[in-house]
Design an enzyme around this catalytic site. Structure first.
Site, short mmCIF file in Angstrom:
data_model
loop_
_atom_site.label_atom_id
_atom_site.label_comp_id
_atom_site.label_asym_id
_atom_site.label_seq_id
_atom_site.Cartn_x
_atom_site.Cartn_y
_atom_site.Cartn_z
N THR A 190 -21.17 -33.05 -31.69
CA THR A 190 -21.44 -32.21 -30.52
C THR A 190 -22.11 -33.01 -29.41
O THR A 190 -22.91 -33.89 -29.68
CB THR A 190 -22.34 -31.03 -30.93
OG1 THR A 190 -21.71 -30.34 -32.00
CG2 THR A 190 -22.59 -30.07 -29.78
N THR A 208 -17.85 -29.65 -28.65
CA THR A 208 -17.87 -30.22 -29.99
C THR A 208 -16.46 -30.45 -30.52
O THR A 208 -15.54 -29.71 -30.17
CB THR A 208 -18.66 -29.33 -30.97
OG1 THR A 208 -18.82 -30.02 -32.21
CG2 THR A 208 -17.96 -28.00 -31.22
N SER A 214 -21.56 -20.56 -34.62
CA SER A 214 -21.80 -21.92 -34.14
C SER A 214 -23.26 -22.03 -33.76
O SER A 214 -23.88 -21.07 -33.31
CB SER A 214 -20.92 -22.21 -32.92
OG SER A 214 -21.27 -23.45 -32.36
N GLY A 274 -26.44 -32.02 -32.27
CA GLY A 274 -27.10 -32.31 -33.54
C GLY A 274 -26.87 -31.30 -34.64
O GLY A 274 -27.70 -31.17 -35.53
N GLY A 275 -25.77 -30.57 -34.61
CA GLY A 275 -25.45 -29.66 -35.71
C GLY A 275 -26.52 -28.62 -35.91
O GLY A 275 -26.90 -27.90 -34.98
#
Length: 191
Positions: A54, A72, A126, A147-148
């Protein structure tokens, strides 16, 4: 939490709880300075999806036009497919859906969230949180992160650094961060 695409899942109770002072006070009372409990103690029932790949950008121009953009491909190299006409790497955002599975004997990992199971036309959950902050209709900030699973906490920490700790924008972003998501039961410190 039972979050999912609101076109497919009734999220009104979850949203109501997220905005409730009483709910927040109840969670606050469960915080212990000396110990972290299992996720179900705090109300956690479902596993979380870990995502990658992302990028985020925030722009405010001289005329106060604002953009908060998160993009992303999800995993490294996305779906491992390149569009022959555009050369764009296609994402694998489908991986953000929870996948039904048989019951696990592993009691440390919560089951997948049914509210996020795949269905035709449904959007997966998400962690992307592009945010534009307004006060009295005027732009005050644009913030987001990559960063997820760290995205929501990172966005929140930058927001708090800027608005509550009165740090300048660059210092707000560069400041060390703390992260804990209950699973695994480990505190991460970033600097």
């Amino acid at each position: 939490m039972n979050l999912g695409d609101p076109d497919f899942v009734d999220v009104s109770k979850v949203i109501s709880d997220m905005l409730s002072t009483n709910f927040a006070q109840g969670l606050k009372k469960k915080i212990n300075d000396n110990k972290t409990f299992d996720p179900n103690y705090y109300g956690g029932r479902w596993d979380q999806i870990n995502d990658h790949g992302t990028s985020h950008l925030s722009i405010i121009d001289s005329e106060r036009n604002v953009v908060s953009l998160t993009s992303t491909i999800n995993s490294y190299f996305g779906a491992l497919m390149l569009s022959p006409s555009t050369g764009i790497v296609l994402n694998n955002e489908m991986d953000d859906f929870s996948i039904p599975m048989k019951s696990s004997s592993n009691l440390t990992v919560p089951p997948p969230a049914p509210a996020n199971f795949i269905r035709p036309g449904k959007r997966p959950l998400s962690s992307m949180t592009p945010t534009i902050v307004l006060k009295d209709g005027k732009v005050k900030a644009s913030v987001g992160a990559s960063g997820g699973l760290y995205i929501i906490a990172g966005t929140t920490e930058v927001f708090l650094n800027y608005f509550f700790l009165k740090m300048d924008p660059l210092s707000s972003v560069l400041a060390p961060r703390i992260y804990h998501q209950l699973i695994p039961n480990i505190v991460s410190y970033e600097n």
